[in-house]
Design an enzyme around this catalytic site. Structure first.
Site, short mmCIF file in Angstrom:
data_model
loop_
_atom_site.label_atom_id
_atom_site.label_comp_id
_atom_site.label_asym_id
_atom_site.label_seq_id
_atom_site.Cartn_x
_atom_site.Cartn_y
_atom_site.Cartn_z
CB SER A 144 -1.04 -0.04 1.06
OG SER A 144 -1.92 1.02 1.23
CG ASP A 303 -3.19 3.90 -2.03
OD1 ASP A 303 -3.78 3.54 -2.93
OD2 ASP A 303 -3.35 3.18 -1.01
CG ASP A 305 -2.79 -0.53 -2.85
OD1 ASP A 305 -2.70 0.43 -2.41
OD2 ASP A 305 -3.39 -1.70 -2.40
CG ASP A 307 -6.43 0.42 -1.26
OD1 ASP A 307 -5.55 1.46 -1.26
OD2 ASP A 307 -5.99 -0.72 -0.44
#
Length: 573
Positions: A144, A303, A305, A307
């Protein structure tokens, strides 16, 4: 086996490759570093693995990834799900493609089909893919928003959400039962592909995902009307959002989307950033510079990834760009969806909005206003995903929106995790509605505050790294639990919710009642004057987090109140 014995085992056993051994030989005279790498196994927690990349049992490497994958494979086989397969996605971090392949080839060697994305993809698309393909589980290789030296491994189940109880504990047990590296299975990639056990996925899933996102749009005609006028600056922060975000905005007709060129392409070192986190104002430095050049209406960052979404919007009165917290952007989208679905007659029967216990209390008056059921769950979007599954199983409610304070939300049920791609799309629809009505996104935020109250939240974090860190965090929680505060300055504690014991204690009477939520190491203090404070050790980082919220009579009043509450919290600690 002690840490030094483990160190020598890794140096001497034939299972570990020479590159790993060379890395370990380089620290042979540094006992502290050896201990840090080998004093424990990298913990497979309720969300999976997350750690610093490197050699050792307490690090992210091909061996710890294989071991975790073998434990997951054993669990899948016991559940009779081997025929369904596992979907695997990965982000732009160092070793992400390698770790994804290691996981896939371990599954393949255990007779479980692996479906691996051809290149990096957002975490929410993995959630969508595994449900579309009918898989039993999913894996995302990502850390993340953690610093560049980290990577991680998140596990999803067939409903598309991250694993929840009891499966999380059952999978953890299976992973812990894999004690001998030599029992971990793997196979050659070419052989796995020939056997139909390693399958590459891509465009067909991308197209289906985009089609699902578009179903959430309420007023396509408004977007068409202002598409030439609205200006959007976007940065993927070197991550997975670049292609899907640009594609969805382009296909909806937005003409003026400016991507920050220095942060457009994947970069595992995140060279232009101290910290690839849309919650960090410094992450917006380049985006805000471009926004001023282009006179943009809104500035967006996802961000690595993709999400979570960070937002800035222009204040027409000052010409400056105002930062939105995750609570603020989530409330803008939520209020728009509830208002416009009600106005257009497209609100489903028995609608529900799902949020977490540390998210803004502004959800309460908004859901009440639109006759939408409000459900609170524990921190972590997997619990919001779990509610969607329960709604489908029981028919009790229809999910309309879900959000958490940490910049994550989900419109629609195509995924069961927070989705920054759909969040970008919805926020741009809200911005379009504002443009059509001659106001800015910031004007609309102020209108919502004026109508429902000036809610303001903050987060105070204590980071305690290393071997002693977790003990210190435990001691803080023990102190708050055994000797709870009666007040935070002038604010009295009305009740204490101890989610570990599952009890709510009314302070005035001592009356106890159940929390109604699963057990978790969390303490929540309901305070006077619509205020609250919550203590929660992080599940993924060496931190203890203190969330708090207040309700003010103006922006300034709310700001002063939350700053005062933060100081009172420090005094209590």
């Amino acid at each position: 086996m002690g840490f030094m014995e483990q160190y020598h085992f890794w140096l001497e056993d034939s299972y570990f490759d020479q590159e790993t051994k060379n890395e370990l030989l380089a620290i042979k005279d540094n006992e502290g570093e050896i201990e840090e790498r080998f004093y424990k196994e990298l913990e497979f927690g309720t969300g999976g693995l997350r750690g610093i990349i490197g050699a050792g049992t307490n690090r992210m490497n091909v061996y710890t990834v294989r071991k975790a994958s073998q434990g997951l494979a054993n669990y899948i086989i016991k559940q009779g799900g081997a025929d369904k397969g596992v979907a695997i996605a990965y982000d732009s971090r160092n070793m992400s493609p390698e770790f994804a392949d290691e996981a896939a080839l371990c599954m393949a060697a255990n007779g479980i089909k692996a479906y691996v994305f051809e290149s990096l993809r957002p975490t929410p698309e993995l959630s969508f893919a595994l449900r579309t393909l009918g898989c039993i589980a999913g894996i995302v290789v990502t850390a993340s928003h953690n610093p560049p030296e980290y990577n991680g491994y998140k596990v999803y189940w067939e409903d598309g959400a991250q694993i929840t109880a009891p499966k999380d504990k059952e999978i953890i047990t299976e992973v812990q039962n894999v004690t001998d590296y030599h029992t971990v299975k793997s196979m050659d990639k070419e052989e796995a592909a020939k056997a139909g056990l390693y399958n590459v996925i891509g465009k067909e899933i991308d197209d289906a995902y985009m089609a699902e996102l578009k179903k959430q749009i309420i007023h396509p005609e408004i977007i068409t009307e202002v598409a030439n006028d609205i200006k959007i600056v976007y940065t993927p922060l070197h991550g997975t959002g670049n292609l899907p975000v640009r594609r969805i905005l382009s296909e909806l007709g937005f003409k003026n989307v400016y991507v920050v060129p220095e942060q457009e392409l994947p970069d595992p070192k995140f060279t232009t950033l101290e910290y690839p986190n849309p919650e960090d104002p410094k992450a917006f430095t380049l985006a805000l510079k471009l926004a001023k050049e282009k006179d943009a209406d809104i500035v967006l960052a996802t961000d690595p990834d993709a999400d979570r979404l960070g937002v800035y919007a222009k204040d027409a009165k000052t010409g400056e760009y105002v930062s939105f917290t995750g609570n603020m952007s989530g409330m803008l989208i939520a209020e728009y969806i509830l208002r416009e679905r009600t106005a257009t007659g497209t609100m489903p029967e028995n609608p529900a909005l799902v949020t977490t216990i540390v998210t803004t209390n502004m959800t309460q008056p908004i859901t009440k206003d639109y006759h939408v059921r409000l459900i609170e769950v524990l921190t972590g979007f997997k619990f919001i995903g779990e509610q969607i599954k329960l709604f489908e199983q029981t028919g009790s409610n229809h999910y309309v929106f879900g959000l958490e304070e940490s910049y994550g939300c989900l419109a629609g049920t195509h995924a069961r995790d927070k989705d920054a791609v759909v969040a970008v799309m919805m926020l741009c629809e809200v911005a379009s509605w504002c443009k059509k009505n001659g106001i800015t996104l910031w004007d609309q935020m102020l209108a919502i505050y004026e109508k429902y109250g000036y809610y303001k939240e903050d987060l105070y974090t204590i980071t305690l790294k290393g071997i002693d860190g977790s003990k210190q965090i435990g001691a803080i929680m023990d102190k708050l639990r055994s000797n709870p505060p009666k007040n935070f300055g002038e604010l009295q504690v009305v009740s204490m919710r101890d989610y570990e014991s599952g009890e709510i204690t009314e302070i005035a009477t001592g009356t106890k009642s159940p929390t109604g939520l699963p057990k978790s190491n969390v303490l929540y203090f309901d305070l006077t004057n619509d205020s609250w404070c919550c203590a929660r050790p992080s599940g993924t980082e060496p931190k203890i987090k203190f969330y708090m919220g207040v309700k003010g009579t103006s922006l300034e009043d709310a700001k002063e109140k939350v700053a005062k509450l933060t100081e009172e919290l420090k005094a209590v600690l």
